[in-house]
Scaffold this motif. Structure first.
Motif, mmCIF file in Angstrom:
data_model
loop_
_atom_site.group_PDB
_atom_site.id
_atom_site.type_symbol
_atom_site.label_atom_id
_atom_site.label_comp_id
_atom_site.label_asym_id
_atom_site.label_seq_id
_atom_site.Cartn_x
_atom_site.Cartn_y
_atom_site.Cartn_z
ATOM 1 N N ILE A 1 0.829 -1.208 0.000
ATOM 2 C CA ILE A 1 0.000 0.000 0.000
ATOM 3 C C ILE A 1 0.865 1.260 0.000
ATOM 4 O O ILE A 1 0.706 2.166 -0.831
ATOM 5 N N LYS A 2 1.793 1.317 0.935
ATOM 6 C CA LYS A 2 2.547 2.550 1.156
ATOM 7 C C LYS A 2 3.533 2.850 0.033
ATOM 8 O O LYS A 2 3.651 4.002 -0.419
ATOM 9 N N HIS A 3 4.261 1.808 -0.423
ATOM 10 C CA HIS A 3 5.320 2.065 -1.394
ATOM 11 C C HIS A 3 4.947 1.685 -2.820
ATOM 12 O O HIS A 3 5.591 2.155 -3.766
ATOM 13 N N GLY A 4 3.932 0.834 -2.964
ATOM 14 C CA GLY A 4 3.548 0.422 -4.303
ATOM 15 C C GLY A 4 2.382 1.198 -4.860
ATOM 16 O O GLY A 4 2.447 1.752 -5.964
ATOM 17 N N LEU A 5 1.286 1.286 -4.063
ATOM 18 C CA LEU A 5 0.056 1.871 -4.574
ATOM 19 C C LEU A 5 -0.021 3.389 -4.391
ATOM 20 O O LEU A 5 -0.519 4.109 -5.270
ATOM 21 N N MET A 6 0.439 3.893 -3.243
ATOM 22 C CA MET A 6 0.259 5.314 -2.952
ATOM 23 C C MET A 6 1.083 6.216 -3.860
ATOM 24 O O MET A 6 0.820 7.413 -3.963
ATOM 25 N N ASN A 7 2.120 5.653 -4.485
ATOM 26 C CA ASN A 7 2.941 6.450 -5.400
ATOM 27 C C ASN A 7 2.536 6.242 -6.864
ATOM 28 O O ASN A 7 3.259 6.637 -7.777
ATOM 29 N N LYS A 8 1.387 5.615 -7.061
ATOM 30 C CA LYS A 8 0.921 5.293 -8.417
ATOM 31 C C LYS A 8 -0.257 6.191 -8.796
ATOM 32 O O LYS A 8 -1.126 6.486 -7.968
ATOM 33 N N ASN A 9 -0.287 6.577 -10.016
ATOM 34 C CA ASN A 9 -1.430 7.305 -10.558
ATOM 35 C C ASN A 9 -2.367 6.328 -11.268
ATOM 36 O O ASN A 9 -1.934 5.339 -11.851
ATOM 37 N N GLY A 10 -3.631 6.610 -11.213
ATOM 38 C CA GLY A 10 -4.587 5.747 -11.888
ATOM 39 C C GLY A 10 -5.193 4.724 -10.931
ATOM 40 O O GLY A 10 -5.167 4.864 -9.702
ATOM 41 N N LYS A 11 -5.763 3.701 -11.542
ATOM 42 C CA LYS A 11 -6.458 2.677 -10.758
ATOM 43 C C LYS A 11 -5.463 1.854 -9.953
ATOM 44 O O LYS A 11 -4.457 1.396 -10.470
ATOM 45 N N LYS A 12 -5.804 1.661 -8.679
ATOM 46 C CA LYS A 12 -4.908 0.916 -7.770
ATOM 47 C C LYS A 12 -5.633 -0.339 -7.272
ATOM 48 O O LYS A 12 -6.819 -0.269 -6.923
ATOM 49 N N ARG A 13 -4.867 -1.432 -7.197
ATOM 50 C CA ARG A 13 -5.508 -2.702 -6.822
ATOM 51 C C ARG A 13 -4.577 -3.493 -5.892
ATOM 52 O O ARG A 13 -3.377 -3.639 -6.166
ATOM 53 N N LEU A 14 -5.164 -4.020 -4.810
ATOM 54 C CA LEU A 14 -4.456 -4.908 -3.866
ATOM 55 C C LEU A 14 -5.223 -6.228 -3.804
ATOM 56 O O LEU A 14 -6.447 -6.231 -3.605
ATOM 57 N N VAL A 15 -4.487 -7.338 -3.979
ATOM 58 C CA VAL A 15 -5.116 -8.668 -3.978
ATOM 59 C C VAL A 15 -4.520 -9.505 -2.856
ATOM 60 O O VAL A 15 -3.298 -9.564 -2.687
ATOM 61 N N LEU A 16 -5.402 -10.148 -2.057
ATOM 62 C CA LEU A 16 -4.984 -11.121 -1.032
ATOM 63 C C LEU A 16 -5.709 -12.425 -1.342
ATOM 64 O O LEU A 16 -6.955 -12.491 -1.304
ATOM 65 N N LYS A 17 -4.947 -13.456 -1.665
ATOM 66 C CA LYS A 17 -5.533 -14.725 -2.100
ATOM 67 C C LYS A 17 -4.916 -15.860 -1.293
ATOM 68 O O LYS A 17 -3.688 -15.954 -1.171
ATOM 69 N N ILE A 18 -5.763 -16.752 -0.726
ATOM 70 C CA ILE A 18 -5.296 -17.897 0.062
ATOM 71 C C ILE A 18 -5.823 -19.163 -0.596
ATOM 72 O O ILE A 18 -7.058 -19.358 -0.704
ATOM 73 N N GLU A 19 -4.910 -20.032 -1.028
ATOM 74 C CA GLU A 19 -5.261 -21.279 -1.703
ATOM 75 C C GLU A 19 -4.502 -22.432 -1.069
ATOM 76 O O GLU A 19 -3.549 -22.226 -0.305
ATOM 77 N N GLN A 20 -4.934 -23.649 -1.422
ATOM 78 C CA GLN A 20 -4.281 -24.850 -0.860
ATOM 79 C C GLN A 20 -4.044 -25.877 -1.951
ATOM 80 O O GLN A 20 -4.935 -26.183 -2.737
ATOM 81 N N SER A 21 -2.807 -26.371 -2.004
ATOM 82 C CA SER A 21 -2.479 -27.547 -2.823
ATOM 83 C C SER A 21 -1.816 -28.527 -1.871
ATOM 84 O O SER A 21 -2.480 -29.084 -1.005
ATOM 85 N N GLU A 22 -0.518 -28.738 -2.020
ATOM 86 C CA GLU A 22 0.212 -29.518 -1.011
ATOM 87 C C GLU A 22 0.562 -28.648 0.187
ATOM 88 O O GLU A 22 0.860 -29.157 1.263
ATOM 89 N N GLN A 23 0.557 -27.341 -0.030
ATOM 90 C CA GLN A 23 0.809 -26.369 1.022
ATOM 91 C C GLN A 23 -0.270 -25.293 0.990
ATOM 92 O O GLN A 23 -1.058 -25.217 0.062
#
Length: 622
Positions: free
Chosen positions: A526-548
């Protein structure tokens, strides 16, 4: 096969009687003739042409080294003058093999035979391999040739007997009452040795200390030595009876050499002679190398060259060398100091005394046993048990001290470091959160400030609660993380999109994860990637399971390279969250065996333009 019969007068003759079948035994020594085939190659048809001498007039030489290939031939004539059919047992004593041939109509016919290596279900007389069942019909005369093949050791004797099954059974029961103490002692000793071996080998698997491995093999070698002797009885069949090459081709040399080699290796490693007594260590190394060479030579002699007499020469030689060698090395062991060394010294002393007592018993007392065919020694059993007891105490003391010291130091250092790191993470996050609240207050946005304070207080309570724990459930970590993201969205007035996905098949209550693991990476996005960007900003948090469990944190910000340049130009900027998190993950892998892998990658377009950052966290599932 036709041969000339020797006249009746050449044979001694044994006369049977009716009560013999039920009550007793008949010693046939005085009526038996003997001829010794020193080549063991005389054709069967030529045996009757040899000069037989009365067995009672011959003293058989018991020189194993020169006569172990000899065949011993007996002649005997037996008459059954009664009107009864007599079923008897015939024996010449305990021998490697016995073949009984009957002379009938100028022919030799193999009647019955037995061998020491036969299992009970392979014997004609199941209870004991030395007996051959013979049926004598009434009013008949029988002429027999008996071929004996055996090693003329100290206990070697030829004593032809005809006995009843009742007498043999009574003899066996009486022997049990005379020898049961040896059976119990050796059975107990073998059980203890195998148990101790299994116990210390399990410790070796867990701890990887070499002295565990050497002591385990040492106790196995002693156990095999005693089991090898124990199974020479016709009544016990546990291991060696099913491996006749080890039981009969091999001999006790192999197990004696193995025992000494692993004993010296154990002492060498356990007392750390390389560090404490380098000169003594050199002597031990020479002795171990020499005994290993002799062991390999003995195995080659037995199994490749097939010269048991050479192996017995080694046996006789080392019967005299081992006591001297053990005393010499024991004196050197007594130079070591300390409680652990004292137990080793006491145990070694008892073992040496027990071994010497067993050697003297075998050398001077050749009293024949019925159930056990190799001379047992109660003193040897006690000496070995006491040695195992004191050696086990020494191992226990050393293992306890090492484990206690390692655990205390390891836990103190690692827990201290973890507490320090958590104390650094908490102020770091609180500082950023308070800045957000201050921003709301300064801009006179009281409603948003109240909402933010409510969420912030909930978050602070979670942080304080979880900061005491090394691991929390994934459910609790996600609740804290989502609350943090909500606070950041409020602070930045929802100017970035948050996409959250959780695999419904994951049981978040059962997955353990370090507290505040995700927050530093989300904060960085958020602080260093998105806040210094112009335009549409997106943050994704994804939790999946395979062997781990795979947790992905992804942003479409300016990328790490550009963010690094901006931070570099910011005076007095210091970011600690991610570096502290990496240290914490490394420490947890050491203290909790939780091996978390974190991969950080730049997202770039086809032309190489930065389009964000991806953090992938791999958490093992037990």
């Amino acid at each position: 096969m036709t041969i000339l019969l020797i006249s009746q007068s050449t044979f001694g003759q044994v006369k049977l009687y009716s009560k013999l079948e039920k009550t007793g035994f008949l010693d046939c020594t005085n009526q038996t003739m003997l001829w010794v085939d020193s080549t063991a190659t005389t054709p069967l048809q030529d045996v009757n042409k040899q000069k037989f001498i009365a067995l009672k007039d011959i003293t058989i030489q018991k020189n194993f080294l020169s006569e172990y290939r000899y065949d011993y031939w007996l002649k005997i004539s037996v008459e059954n003058p009664t009107n009864d059919t007599l079923d008897l047992l015939f024996t010449t004593g305990i021998h490697q093999s016995i073949i009984l041939l009957k002379i009938t109509d100028n022919q030799l016919v193999t009647l019955v035979k037995t061998q020491e290596k036969l299992l009970p279900n392979q014997r004609l007389f199941r209870a004991d391999d030395q007996y051959l069942p013979i049926r004598f019909l009434p009013k008949n005369v029988y002429q027999f040739l008996i071929k004996i093949n055996d090693y003329p050791k100290a206990t070697f004797v030829i004593k032809p007997l005809l006995v009843s099954r009742f007498w043999q059974n009574h003899h066996q029961i009486r022997a049990f009452y005379d020898e049961y103490i040896y059976l119990i002692a050796y059975g107990f000793l073998i059980s203890v040795l195998f148990f101790v071996a299994l116990f210390v080998l399990m410790f070796y698997i867990l701890d990887r200390q070499k002295y565990y491995l050497f002591y385990g093999f040492y106790t196995i070698s002693i156990a095999l030595f005693n089991l090898w002797e124990f199974e020479h009885s016709p009544y016990f069949h546990l291991f060696f009876s099913y491996l006749p090459a080890l039981k009969f081709t091999g001999n006790s040399n192999i197990y004696v050499f193995l025992t000494h080699i692993f004993y010296f290796l154990f002492i060498f490693e356990f007392l750390e002679l390389n560090q404490t007594f380098p000169r003594i260590a050199k002597i031990f190394q020479w002795v171990i190398a020499f005994l290993s060479f002799i062991l390999l030579a003995d195995i080659a002699i037995l199994f490749i060259i097939n010269r048991l007499d050479w192996s017995m020469w080694l046996y006789e030689l080392f019967q005299n060398i081992f006591p001297i060698l053990n005393i010499f090395l024991l004196v050197m062991i007594f130079r070591a100091k300390g409680r652990i060394a004292q137990n080793i010294q006491i145990g070694s002393t008892f073992l040496m005394i027990g071994g010497l007592a067993g050697f003297l018993t075998h050398w001077f007392d050749n009293t024949p046993f019925v159930l056990l065919r190799i001379d047992p020694s109660i003193l040897f059993v006690f000496g070995t048990l006491l040695e195992v007891f004191f050696f086990s105490i020494a191992i226990g003391i050393r293992s306890y001290k090492l484990q206690k010291e390692q655990n205390s130091l390891f836990k103190a250092v690692k827990e201290s470091e973890l507490r320090t790191l958590r104390s650094q993470i908490n102020p770091h996050f609180v500082f950023n959160s308070l800045n957000s609240i201050k921003s709301y207050i300064l801009t006179h946005r009281s409603v948003e400030a109240a909402e933010y304070l409510t969420d912030f207080s909930t978050l602070m309570r979670s942080i304080l609660q979880y900061s005491k724990e090394q691991l929390i459930s994934l459910k609790d970590e996600l609740e804290t993380t989502l609350l943090y993201v909500r606070l950041e969205q409020l602070r930045f007035e929802d100017n970035f999109e948050f996409i959250y996905h959780l695999d419904p098949n994951i049981n978040t209550d059962e997955i353990l994860i370090p507290p505040m693991l995700l927050q530093p990476y989300i904060e960085n996005a958020i602080k260093h990637g998105l806040m210094n960007k112009n335009g549409k900003k997106r943050l994704v948090l994804k939790i999946e399971q395979s062997e781990q469990i795979i947790i992905t944190i992804e942003d479409n910000g300016i990328g790490r390279d550009e963010a690094y340049l901006l931070r570099k130009n910011t005076p007095k900027y210091q970011s600690m969250g991610m570096s502290i998190n990496n240290e914490r993950v490394n420490l947890l892998s050491q203290t909790n065996d939780l091996y978390i892998k974190i991969d950080i990658e730049d997202i770039k377009s086809a032309t190489g333009k930065p389009e964000g950052t991806s953090v992938v966290i791999h958490i093992p599932v037990e």
